[in-house]
Write a protein that holds these residues in place. Structure first.
Motif, short mmCIF file in Angstrom:
data_model
loop_
_atom_site.label_atom_id
_atom_site.label_comp_id
_atom_site.label_asym_id
_atom_site.label_seq_id
_atom_site.Cartn_x
_atom_site.Cartn_y
_atom_site.Cartn_z
N LEU A 73 3.31 5.81 5.03
CA LEU A 73 2.61 4.54 5.19
C LEU A 73 2.94 3.88 6.54
CD1 LEU A 73 0.90 2.23 4.05
CD2 LEU A 73 2.92 1.46 2.79
N VAL A 74 4.19 3.97 6.95
CA VAL A 74 4.57 3.35 8.23
C VAL A 74 3.81 3.97 9.40
CG1 VAL A 74 6.86 2.39 7.72
CG2 VAL A 74 6.66 4.80 8.32
N ASP A 75 3.59 5.27 9.35
CA ASP A 75 2.84 5.93 10.44
C ASP A 75 1.40 5.45 10.45
OD1 ASP A 75 5.08 7.32 11.15
OD2 ASP A 75 4.58 9.12 10.00
N TYR A 76 0.83 5.31 9.27
CA TYR A 76 -0.55 4.84 9.18
C TYR A 76 -0.65 3.38 9.65
CZ TYR A 76 -5.07 3.51 7.32
OH TYR A 76 -6.34 3.03 7.19
N ILE A 80 -3.02 2.00 12.76
CA ILE A 80 -4.11 1.01 12.70
C ILE A 80 -3.65 -0.36 13.18
CG2 ILE A 80 -5.32 2.24 10.83
CD1 ILE A 80 -4.36 -0.07 8.94
N ASP A 81 -2.41 -0.42 13.64
CA ASP A 81 -1.86 -1.66 14.19
C ASP A 81 -1.80 -2.80 13.16
OD1 ASP A 81 -0.64 -2.91 16.29
OD2 ASP A 81 -2.49 -3.66 17.18
N ALA A 82 -1.36 -2.47 11.96
CA ALA A 82 -1.19 -3.49 10.92
C ALA A 82 0.24 -4.00 10.98
CB ALA A 82 -1.47 -2.89 9.54
N GLN A 83 0.41 -5.32 10.80
CA GLN A 83 1.75 -5.91 10.85
C GLN A 83 2.29 -6.20 9.47
OE1 GLN A 83 -0.92 -7.87 11.89
NE2 GLN A 83 -1.04 -7.49 14.08
N ILE A 84 1.43 -6.13 8.46
CA ILE A 84 1.82 -6.55 7.11
C ILE A 84 1.40 -5.51 6.07
CG2 ILE A 84 1.49 -8.34 5.32
CD1 ILE A 84 0.50 -9.92 8.14
N ILE A 85 2.31 -5.25 5.14
CA ILE A 85 1.97 -4.44 3.96
C ILE A 85 1.89 -5.41 2.78
CG2 ILE A 85 2.79 -2.69 2.32
CD1 ILE A 85 4.33 -1.38 4.59
N GLU A 98 10.05 -1.42 -5.48
CA GLU A 98 9.29 -2.03 -4.38
C GLU A 98 10.22 -2.51 -3.26
OE1 GLU A 98 6.12 -1.98 -3.86
OE2 GLU A 98 5.49 -1.21 -5.79
N LEU A 99 11.35 -3.06 -3.66
CA LEU A 99 12.31 -3.56 -2.67
C LEU A 99 12.84 -2.40 -1.82
CD1 LEU A 99 14.00 -6.06 -1.71
CD2 LEU A 99 15.76 -5.31 -3.29
N GLN A 100 13.17 -1.30 -2.50
CA GLN A 100 13.70 -0.12 -1.81
C GLN A 100 12.67 0.42 -0.80
OE1 GLN A 100 14.52 3.10 -4.47
NE2 GLN A 100 16.08 3.96 -3.14
N ILE A 101 11.43 0.54 -1.24
CA ILE A 101 10.37 1.05 -0.36
C ILE A 101 10.15 0.09 0.82
CG2 ILE A 101 7.89 1.62 -0.22
CD1 ILE A 101 9.15 3.65 -1.92
N ALA A 102 10.11 -1.21 0.52
CA ALA A 102 9.86 -2.21 1.57
C ALA A 102 10.97 -2.16 2.62
CB ALA A 102 9.77 -3.60 0.96
N GLN A 103 12.21 -2.02 2.14
CA GLN A 103 13.33 -1.98 3.09
C GLN A 103 13.32 -0.70 3.91
OE1 GLN A 103 16.53 -3.01 0.39
NE2 GLN A 103 16.43 -5.16 1.00
N THR A 104 13.00 0.41 3.26
CA THR A 104 12.91 1.69 3.99
C THR A 104 11.82 1.60 5.06
OG1 THR A 104 13.48 2.80 1.93
CG2 THR A 104 12.69 4.19 3.71
N ASN A 105 10.68 1.08 4.67
CA ASN A 105 9.57 0.97 5.63
C ASN A 105 9.95 0.07 6.81
OD1 ASN A 105 7.87 2.66 4.20
ND2 ASN A 105 6.86 1.01 3.09
N PRO A 110 10.36 -1.81 12.24
CA PRO A 110 10.85 -3.19 12.09
C PRO A 110 9.79 -4.28 12.28
CG PRO A 110 12.36 -1.89 13.40
CD PRO A 110 11.13 -1.05 13.23
N ALA A 111 8.71 -3.98 12.98
CA ALA A 111 7.69 -5.01 13.18
C ALA A 111 6.80 -5.20 11.96
CB ALA A 111 6.83 -4.65 14.40
N LEU A 112 7.04 -4.37 10.97
CA LEU A 112 6.19 -4.38 9.78
C LEU A 112 6.88 -5.14 8.64
CD1 LEU A 112 3.51 -2.93 8.82
CD2 LEU A 112 4.98 -1.10 7.98
N ASP A 113 6.20 -6.12 8.09
CA ASP A 113 6.75 -6.87 6.96
C ASP A 113 5.97 -6.60 5.70
OD1 ASP A 113 9.05 -8.68 7.23
OD2 ASP A 113 7.94 -9.42 8.98
N THR A 114 6.67 -6.57 4.57
CA THR A 114 5.97 -6.42 3.28
C THR A 114 5.88 -7.78 2.62
OG1 THR A 114 6.81 -4.17 3.02
CG2 THR A 114 5.98 -5.26 1.04
N VAL A 115 4.67 -8.13 2.22
CA VAL A 115 4.43 -9.39 1.52
C VAL A 115 4.08 -9.05 0.08
CG1 VAL A 115 2.85 -11.36 1.34
CG2 VAL A 115 3.67 -10.63 3.58
N PHE A 116 4.80 -9.66 -0.86
CA PHE A 116 4.53 -9.40 -2.28
C PHE A 116 3.71 -10.54 -2.87
CE2 PHE A 116 8.57 -7.12 -1.54
CZ PHE A 116 8.16 -5.86 -1.93
#
Ligand code: PNS
Length: 161
Positions: A73-76, A80-85, A98-105, A110-116
């Protein structure tokens, strides 16, 4: 411009997913629904079928597009230049994974944030697995998925009978 990706298997998409998409479309400038094209996982619907189904259902949101991705997912997201999951959280049982995946990603990108987004209460029990299970026994799935896709789901279980 805030570009977000809402990734998932969507096999099939449910009212719970659609609720997250609708709310995300209000929160972000652009939302890409990313369908995981995982050939190792035996899916009910092909990637193209899932993409087409979702495309029809989200056509009413001008800032939502649907695409498929393979691999990480991080490569994708980078591509596509997305900043948020965006991920939906139904219950505490979802949280640890979800926390584990978000932290791994985030370590990987690092420029990518996960919003729940917390799933609306009326859909907190719902999952694609539940829909498949119900449909496989000929159950009524009209409370789980939009009317438009019910025949497509039912057809998958009628084959060979
Ligand atoms: O709807 P799902 O099945 O809960 O979605 C899971 C998804 C697609 C978000 C997750 O499996 C994913 O991102 N897969 C791609 C591979 C990857 O990047 N895995 C996470 C790092 S360990």
């Amino acid at each position: 411009m805030k570009k977000a990706i809402y990734p998932g298997s969507f096999d099939p998409i449910t009212f719970g997913h659609l609720d997250i998409i609708e709310r995300s479309a209000r929160l972000f400038d652009e939302v890409v629904v990313g369908v995981l094209a995982n050939s190792a996982k035996s899916a009910l619907f092909s990637t193209a079928e899932r993409v087409n189904m979702i495309q029809e259902l989200v056509a009413k949101y001008p800032n939502v597009t649907v695409d498929s991705f393979d691999g990480l997912l991080v490569d994708y997201a980078r591509q596509i230049d997305a900043q948020i999951i965006i991920r939906g959280l139904r219950a505490v049982t979802d949280f640890e994974y979800e926390l584990q995946i978000a932290q791994t990603n985030r370590v990987e990108y690092p420029a990518l944030d996960t919003v729940f987004l917390t799933t609306s209460l009326n859909y907190s029990y719902l999952s694609s697995t539940i829909v498949r299970e119900f449909a496989s026994y000929g159950g009524d799935i009209s409370r789980f998925v939009p009317q438009e896709i019910i025949p497509l789901i039912e057809a998958k279980y009628q084959r060979g009978q």
